[in-house]
Each structure stands twice: as structure tokens, then as C-alpha cells.
Enzyme design. Sequence first.
Site, mmCIF file in Angstrom:
data_model
loop_
_atom_site.group_PDB
_atom_site.id
_atom_site.type_symbol
_atom_site.label_atom_id
_atom_site.label_comp_id
_atom_site.label_asym_id
_atom_site.label_seq_id
_atom_site.Cartn_x
_atom_site.Cartn_y
_atom_site.Cartn_z
ATOM 1 N N MET A 30 0.852 -1.194 0.000
ATOM 2 C CA MET A 30 0.000 0.000 0.000
ATOM 3 C C MET A 30 0.890 1.247 0.000
ATOM 4 O O MET A 30 0.448 2.336 0.371
ATOM 5 C CB MET A 30 -0.934 -0.010 1.208
ATOM 6 C CG MET A 30 -1.888 -1.211 1.174
ATOM 7 S SD MET A 30 -3.397 -0.981 2.137
ATOM 8 C CE MET A 30 -2.734 -0.742 3.762
ATOM 9 N N HIS A 37 9.680 -3.428 3.147
ATOM 10 C CA HIS A 37 9.139 -3.668 1.790
ATOM 11 C C HIS A 37 10.280 -3.937 0.810
ATOM 12 O O HIS A 37 10.196 -4.816 -0.048
ATOM 13 C CB HIS A 37 8.388 -2.427 1.278
ATOM 14 C CG HIS A 37 7.135 -2.106 2.018
ATOM 15 N ND1 HIS A 37 6.998 -0.959 2.761
ATOM 16 C CD2 HIS A 37 5.959 -2.749 2.099
ATOM 17 C CE1 HIS A 37 5.788 -0.918 3.283
ATOM 18 N NE2 HIS A 37 5.133 -1.982 2.906
ATOM 19 N N LYS A 151 5.488 -10.098 9.327
ATOM 20 C CA LYS A 151 4.955 -9.166 10.326
ATOM 21 C C LYS A 151 3.430 -9.225 10.334
ATOM 22 O O LYS A 151 2.799 -9.237 11.381
ATOM 23 C CB LYS A 151 5.417 -7.741 10.033
ATOM 24 C CG LYS A 151 5.263 -6.852 11.238
ATOM 25 C CD LYS A 151 5.039 -5.431 10.880
ATOM 26 C CE LYS A 151 3.635 -5.058 11.169
ATOM 27 N NZ LYS A 151 3.072 -4.084 10.292
ATOM 28 N N SER A 187 6.901 -0.705 10.037
ATOM 29 C CA SER A 187 5.525 -0.622 9.554
ATOM 30 C C SER A 187 5.275 0.791 9.059
ATOM 31 O O SER A 187 5.817 1.758 9.616
ATOM 32 C CB SER A 187 4.564 -0.918 10.719
ATOM 33 O OG SER A 187 3.271 -0.454 10.413
HETATM 34 O O1 PAF Z 1 -0.038 -5.769 3.584
HETATM 35 C C1 PAF Z 1 -0.478 -4.865 2.849
HETATM 36 O O2 PAF Z 1 0.175 -3.864 2.619
HETATM 37 C C2 PAF Z 1 -1.872 -4.991 2.273
HETATM 38 O O3 PAF Z 1 -2.731 -5.633 3.167
HETATM 39 C C3 PAF Z 1 -1.901 -5.686 0.899
HETATM 40 C C4 PAF Z 1 -1.422 -7.129 0.992
HETATM 41 C C5 PAF Z 1 -1.031 -4.919 -0.077
HETATM 42 C C6 PAF Z 1 -3.335 -5.706 0.351
HETATM 43 O O4 PAF Z 1 -3.851 -4.436 0.216
#
Ligand code: PAF
Length: 283
Positions: A30, A37, A151, A187
Site C-alpha cells: 500500500m 518492503h 509481520k 511498519s
Molecule cells: O499488507 C499490505 O500492505 C496490504 O494488506 C496488501 C497485501 C497490499 C493488500 O492491500
Amino acid sequence: MKVFHSVRALRADLNRDRLKGSRVGFVPTMGNLHDGHLALLKQAKQTNDIVVCSIFVNALQFSLNEDWDKYPRTYQSDCEKLRETGCDYLFHPDDIEMYPNGLDTQSRVICPTMTDVLCGASRPGHFEGVTTVVSKLFNIVQPDEAIFGIKDYQQLAVIRRMVEDLCMPIQVTSAPIHREADGLAMSSRNRYITDEERPKVIVLKDALDWIASQIKIGNRNFSELEKAAAEQVEAAGFNVDYLTCSNSKTLDLAANDDSEITILGAIFTESARLIDNVSLSGS
Ligand code: PAF
């Protein structure tokens, strides 16, 4: 890195890549990307020829009282980070591209197990929103492999189950939790933590580690452990959503003879809800 805003354009390129025999790895996000990430993307690069990242803040997985509208959107800096990490394709659709018929009549994917406990208990409908958007993204990208961080342990378990139940030909791979120097799990929502709270929020990880250490020395009075750990969190000034010892596979409450246990926790700070977990195997 090539950026796509439409399903059609992304599919056209991916179809060409697949015809050439490329293996496709996928990291759905997101946005508001942090090192956690980027570690998923680096992991995806090791086992795939083309790596796709998506950035879409999915309204369907937020309740009305949650932070969808203020969820940090940092598109330009996300793009820079993705380029530096060697991401091949970024899929960045808008709401109309993802939900052309609106949210109310959108067909949903429901996983009836593991979704109304833990985070699902305090965020009703959340996992339905996640499984629906992840199914859509899987149908759009059709990856060989999709990588998710541990996580969001419950999310990972639910997605694995969905993939199995719906015979999706996708390898779901997990990636370890990325932590700050003091152990706080990375996060996007950490930016809601105030300066005053920041040194104290590590109490969540400490409480989970404490329960783990007790289980390791043979204490299996799970409810007593959860209660004592909750007191530690509350003493630091935070409210506990849950601190629960669960069976790692089913997410049922841990039983005395379970060998794989995951301790999951969620706490509320003044304006953030933080989650973390610790797994014990052969315990
Ligand atoms: O973990 C996330 O960032 C969201 O839940 C995802 C998997 C991209 C779905 O919107």
C-alpha cells in the site's frame, strides 16, 4: 522501472515477458515503502526474472473509522526507492481502475477461517477486503511467486489458505520481519507514533519475547502468560488489543500439545495500532 496505471497495459507487457519464458515475482503493497518492503523486493529479485510491485491503498480493507484517508501516500519517494532496489514494474492503479463498478457491488473473496479472530475481531471485514484485493491483484499480475512479510502473520496465513482453497497457481513466500535497531517491527503506521511514545512501544516485542521465553522453559499456562504480558504493556501506558498464543497453522488458541506456536500481539498507542509476532517451533 516501468510504471503502469492500467490493468490492460501491465497485462500486455507481462504477457510478452511470459512468452519469453520470464518468471514473474510480485510484491503487493500500500506504499509508504520502508526497508521491510524493499527487503521483500530484493528477495523477489533473487528467484524471478521480472519483479512487479503494486501500490494501492485499498479502501475495501479499512473500516469507516480507520485511517484510509490519512494513510501515508508517498508516491514520489516510493518510486525512487523502487528504482534503487531494481524493481522492474510498478503497478499504481487508482480506485476506478481497481473497482470500476464501485465498492458496494464488488464481488468478494471470503476466507471463512482465521479471519474473525485476532486482528479480524477488532477490524471486522478487514480480511475480506485483503483477500478480495489480493485475488484481484493476483489475477491482474498472474505471478509465479508472491512475497509477503511475516509481520502481518495473520494476513499471510489467510492468503496462503485462500491460494490453496482456490487452486491459485502461485507460490506464496514469506519474508522475515524487518526491525528497527531497538527491535520495533517496521511498519508504515510507525509514523503515527509520537516522539514520547517511541522509546516505550518496544514493550510489545518485549512482552511477546517474554511469553516465548516462558513457553521455552515449559510454562504452558497460556492464559496466565497472556495476562501477565498484558500487564507489562499496560504499565507502559498502552492499551492491549490482544496478546495471544496461537497454533501457528490454524491460529486457534494454542493447545498444550501444540509444537508450533505463534504469539501474536496488537496494541494501541495514542494514534497508532501496532502489531507484531514471535514464532516458536518444536516448542
Ligand atoms: O499488507 C499490505 O500492505 C496490504 O494488506 C496488501 C497485501 C497490499 C493488500 O492491500
